[in-house]
Design an enzyme around this catalytic site. Structure first.
Site, PDB file in Angstrom:
ATOM      1  N   ARG A  92      -4.164   6.364   0.672  1.00 39.81           N
ATOM      2  CA  ARG A  92      -4.650   7.176   1.514  1.00 39.81           C
ATOM      3  C   ARG A  92      -3.530   8.274   2.846  1.00 39.81           C
ATOM      4  NH1 ARG A  92      -9.742   4.363   2.562  1.00 39.81           N
ATOM      5  NH2 ARG A  92      -7.658   2.863   2.930  1.00 39.81           N
ATOM      6  N   TYR A 134     -13.755 -13.111  -0.413  1.00 36.06           N
ATOM      7  CA  TYR A 134     -14.987 -12.085  -0.368  1.00 36.06           C
ATOM      8  C   TYR A 134     -16.272 -12.561  -1.241  1.00 36.06           C
ATOM      9  CZ  TYR A 134     -11.789  -8.270   1.316  1.00 36.06           C
ATOM     10  OH  TYR A 134     -10.379  -7.442   1.160  1.00 36.06           O
ATOM     11  N   ARG A 148      -7.150  11.472  -6.006  1.00 33.21           N
ATOM     12  CA  ARG A 148      -8.310  10.045  -5.525  1.00 33.21           C
ATOM     13  C   ARG A 148      -9.983  10.742  -5.727  1.00 33.21           C
ATOM     14  NH1 ARG A 148     -10.261   6.833  -6.386  1.00 33.21           N
ATOM     15  NH2 ARG A 148     -10.911   5.796  -3.998  1.00 33.21           N
ATOM     16  N   ARG A 166       0.623  -1.399  -0.223  1.00 34.78           N
ATOM     17  CA  ARG A 166       0.010  -0.157   0.447  1.00 34.78           C
ATOM     18  C   ARG A 166       0.782   1.484  -0.498  1.00 34.78           C
ATOM     19  NH1 ARG A 166      -5.160  -0.925   1.623  1.00 34.78           N
ATOM     20  NH2 ARG A 166      -5.733  -2.827   0.413  1.00 34.78           N
ATOM     21  N   ASP A 176      -6.568  -3.278  -7.560  1.00 34.96           N
ATOM     22  CA  ASP A 176      -7.135  -3.791  -6.514  1.00 34.96           C
ATOM     23  C   ASP A 176      -7.116  -5.592  -6.798  1.00 34.96           C
ATOM     24  OD1 ASP A 176      -8.600  -2.795  -3.637  1.00 34.96           O
ATOM     25  OD2 ASP A 176      -9.330  -4.794  -5.125  1.00 34.96           O
TER      26      ASP A 176
HETATM   27  O1  CP3 Z   1       0.190   0.254  -3.098  1.00 34.78           O
HETATM   28  C1  CP3 Z   1       0.066  -0.704  -3.387  1.00 34.78           C
HETATM   29  O2  CP3 Z   1       0.095  -1.286  -2.635  1.00 34.78           O
HETATM   30  C2  CP3 Z   1      -0.724  -1.543  -4.667  1.00 34.78           C
HETATM   31  C3  CP3 Z   1      -2.138  -1.072  -4.656  1.00 34.78           C
HETATM   32  C4  CP3 Z   1      -2.886  -1.933  -3.749  1.00 34.78           C
HETATM   33  C5  CP3 Z   1      -3.997  -1.899  -3.924  1.00 34.78           C
HETATM   34  N1  CP3 Z   1      -4.984  -2.683  -2.712  1.00 34.78           N
HETATM   35  C6  CP3 Z   1      -5.446  -0.096  -3.714  1.00 34.78           C
HETATM   36  C7  CP3 Z   1      -5.663   0.343  -3.121  1.00 34.78           C
HETATM   37  C8  CP3 Z   1      -2.745  -3.242  -3.730  1.00 34.78           C
HETATM   38  C9  CP3 Z   1      -1.542  -4.352  -3.639  1.00 34.78           C
HETATM   39  C10 CP3 Z   1      -4.155  -3.641  -3.295  1.00 34.78           C
HETATM   40  C11 CP3 Z   1      -4.427  -5.453  -3.209  1.00 34.78           C
HETATM   41  C12 CP3 Z   1      -5.767  -5.491  -1.680  1.00 34.78           C
HETATM   42  N2  CP3 Z   1      -6.796  -4.694  -1.995  1.00 34.78           N
HETATM   43  C13 CP3 Z   1      -5.878  -6.443  -1.521  1.00 34.78           C
HETATM   44  C14 CP3 Z   1      -4.298  -7.937  -0.567  1.00 34.78           C
HETATM   45  C15 CP3 Z   1      -3.482  -6.855   0.621  1.00 34.78           C
HETATM   46  C16 CP3 Z   1      -3.998  -6.875   1.847  1.00 34.78           C
HETATM   47  O3  CP3 Z   1      -4.307  -5.545   1.533  1.00 34.78           O
HETATM   48  O4  CP3 Z   1      -3.746  -8.056   2.309  1.00 34.78           O
HETATM   49  C17 CP3 Z   1      -6.764  -6.425  -0.175  1.00 34.78           C
HETATM   50  C18 CP3 Z   1      -7.681  -7.536   0.396  1.00 34.78           C
HETATM   51  C19 CP3 Z   1      -7.665  -5.369  -1.106  1.00 34.78           C
HETATM   52  C20 CP3 Z   1      -9.740  -5.344  -1.094  1.00 34.78           C
HETATM   53  C21 CP3 Z   1      -9.370  -3.970  -0.650  1.00 34.78           C
HETATM   54  N3  CP3 Z   1      -9.285  -2.472  -1.308  1.00 34.78           N
HETATM   55  C22 CP3 Z   1      -9.026  -3.195   0.657  1.00 34.78           C
HETATM   56  C23 CP3 Z   1      -9.881  -4.090   1.623  1.00 34.78           C
HETATM   57  C24 CP3 Z   1      -9.461  -2.365   0.938  1.00 34.78           C
HETATM   58  C25 CP3 Z   1      -9.272  -0.943   1.926  1.00 34.78           C
HETATM   59  C26 CP3 Z   1     -10.961  -0.236   1.948  1.00 34.78           C
HETATM   60  C27 CP3 Z   1     -10.752   0.572   3.139  1.00 34.78           C
HETATM   61  O5  CP3 Z   1     -11.871   1.741   2.849  1.00 34.78           O
HETATM   62  O6  CP3 Z   1     -10.140   0.832   3.802  1.00 34.78           O
HETATM   63  C28 CP3 Z   1      -9.083  -1.671  -0.461  1.00 34.78           C
HETATM   64  C29 CP3 Z   1      -9.489  -0.099  -1.166  1.00 34.78           C
HETATM   65  C30 CP3 Z   1      -7.991  -0.025  -1.267  1.00 34.78           C
HETATM   66  N4  CP3 Z   1      -7.094  -0.860  -2.277  1.00 34.78           N
HETATM   67  C31 CP3 Z   1      -7.009   1.515  -1.108  1.00 34.78           C
HETATM   68  C32 CP3 Z   1      -5.934   1.689  -1.713  1.00 34.78           C
HETATM   69  C33 CP3 Z   1      -4.604   2.465  -2.233  1.00 34.78           C
HETATM   70  C34 CP3 Z   1      -7.739   2.454  -0.887  1.00 34.78           C
HETATM   71  C35 CP3 Z   1      -8.706   3.132  -0.912  1.00 34.78           C
HETATM   72  C36 CP3 Z   1      -9.122   4.317  -1.783  1.00 34.78           C
HETATM   73  O7  CP3 Z   1      -7.245   4.802  -2.648  1.00 34.78           O
HETATM   74  O8  CP3 Z   1      -9.998   4.386  -1.969  1.00 34.78           O
END
Ligand code: CP3
Length: 368
Positions: free
Chosen positions: A42, A165, A51, A38, A87
């Site tokens: 944010r 999921y 975003r 990540r 994602d």
């Molecule tokens: O910088 C990076 O790591 C690359 C991008 C990346 C994202 N998601 C962007 C993202 C990667 C590698 C992921 C993988 C991902 N997505 C996983 C596996 C890694 C882990 O955390 O175990 C999982 C479980 C997801 C599903 C997911 N997507 C979740 C649980 C969330 C968070 C929701 C929240 O509100 O906290 C997301 C959203 C997400 N994916 C964000 C980002 C930067 C944040 C939301 C946004 O930008 O609006």
């Protein structure tokens, strides 16, 4: 012709910093490479600004936006790798499921799978190149725009994590709906896991074809399984993915690339993971680095595993924690990272301190 279709996965700029790739292969390095899960996120004001007001999955579908968000953290910190902004839930979308990212709630499936009959709702045949072509275009564009600064990592969710999921419909503490399938509908579970595996293999080979230089597979929900369930419902598919991706690359005439498996809270499976055909095993912070080295028998490189919350400590304290971590893992076959992703309230300066400490302490140990 779609935008970016003229940008081809060839004539990429020469790679200037291959430390991450060498560490993944267990080769000699001048410093321990470091990146953060990540790292595009944010906690960066420029990320929040970019975003603002945009739908999350719309952003994922724009190669230009993904490229910009991938590059943002690299402008601030000397990370040794970039990970494509996307994602894991784009794969269930490719299977025809609706997934939304709701503010304050996270990923949400309005119509999750409830019973095995619901598998009929999934697309029978997924054309990966057309359904997920936007990720491939984002990778190709980013590979060009990175100008060879560091390698670009592609990724996918692992079958069990995606299955959970798709059944839970969002985040869960118990994962009881998805685990119910494992105990009540084991055959249907295997059907779904196999479908996901087939798509993931094609998706990951496509990412390498598009320009990804390493791949990480996220088994984020390993922690809700026990060793027996993991061996039946997660491990065989993780192994299958590694073997078939490697075969697929060979068939396409592409070079082998390092693959990382990250099974969050899967400490009970460490020995098995180190023999599942991945070059690197990612670790969360619940595993002691020396114990991890012993249990993986030097067969794989290791990645991780500072507690992300250690970034709330002072800079001096972060440096001390990193020092112990690098000494415990050793500088060979080691990629520094956090044990999970960065949280939105973290201070970018602490991330900078983490990266700097990894480089400084490892250089000292290596006399560079
Ligand atoms: O910088 C990076 O790591 C690359 C991008 C990346 C994202 N998601 C962007 C993202 C990667 C590698 C992921 C993988 C991902 N997505 C996983 C596996 C890694 C882990 O955390 O175990 C999982 C479980 C997801 C599903 C997911 N997507 C979740 C649980 C969330 C968070 C929701 C929240 O509100 O906290 C997301 C959203 C997400 N994916 C964000 C980002 C930067 C944040 C939301 C946004 O930008 O609006």
């Amino acid at each position: 012709m779609e935008k970016n279709d003229h940008i081809l996965p060839k004539d990429f700029p020469e790679l200037k910093n291959d430390t991450f790739l060498r560490a993944a292969r267990g080769e000699e390095v001048e410093h321990v490479p470091v990146w953060c899960m990540r790292q595009a996120g944010r906690y960066l004001p420029e990320f929040r600004e970019f975003r603002a007001g945009k739908d999350f999955f719309q952003t994922c579908r724009s190669p230009e936006d993904c490229c910009e968000l991938t590059l943002q953290p690299l402008r601030r910190f000397p990370f040794d790798a970039a990970i494509i902004f996307s994602d894991i839930l784009v794969v269930p979308q490719a299977l025809g499921m609706d997934v939304q990212m709701l503010a304050g709630k996270g990923p949400t499936f309005p119509e999750p799978l409830k019973e095995p009959d619901d598998l009929q709702r999934l697309r029978k045949k997924v054309d990966v190149a057309s359904e997920l072509g936007y990720v491939f275009r984002a990778i190709t564009l980013t590979r060009h725009k990175l100008e060879g600064k560091v390698p670009l990592i592609g990724f996918s969710g692992a079958p069990w994590t995606l299955m959970s999921y798709m059944i839970e419909g969002g985040g869960s503490t118990t994962h009881s709906k998805a685990k119910r399938w494992l105990y009540r509908h084991p055959e249907a579970s295997h059907v779904l896991l196999k479908r996901l595996t087939d798509i993931i293999v094609e998706y990951l080979v496509g990412q390498v074809k598009a320009g990804a230089q390493a791949l990480q597979v996220f088994e984020s929900h390993a922690g809700c399984l026990g060793p027996v369930e993991f061996k039946e419902f997660a491990l065989p598919y993780l192994k299958d993915i590694a073997c078939r991706v490697k075969d697929g690359l060979k068939e396409e005439g592409l070079d082998n690339i390092p693959m990382v498996v990250f099974a969050k809270d899967g400490h009970y499976a460490l020995e098995d993971l180190s023999q599942s055909h991945y070059e690197v095993v990612g670790l969360d912070w619940t595993i002691d680095p020396r114990a991890a080295r012993n249990r993986t028998g030097g067969k794989v490189s290791l990645q991780g595993n500072m507690d992300p919350c250690a970034l709330y400590a002072t800079k001096e304290c972060i440096s001390e924690i990193v020092k112990s971590m690098v000494e415990a893992f050793g500088t060979r076959g080691y990629i520094a990272n956090l044990g999970h992703g960065l949280y939105p309230d973290m201070d970018p300066e602490s991330v900078g301190a983490f990266v700097e400490a990894v480089h400084a302490h490892s250089r000292r140990l290596l006399n560079h």
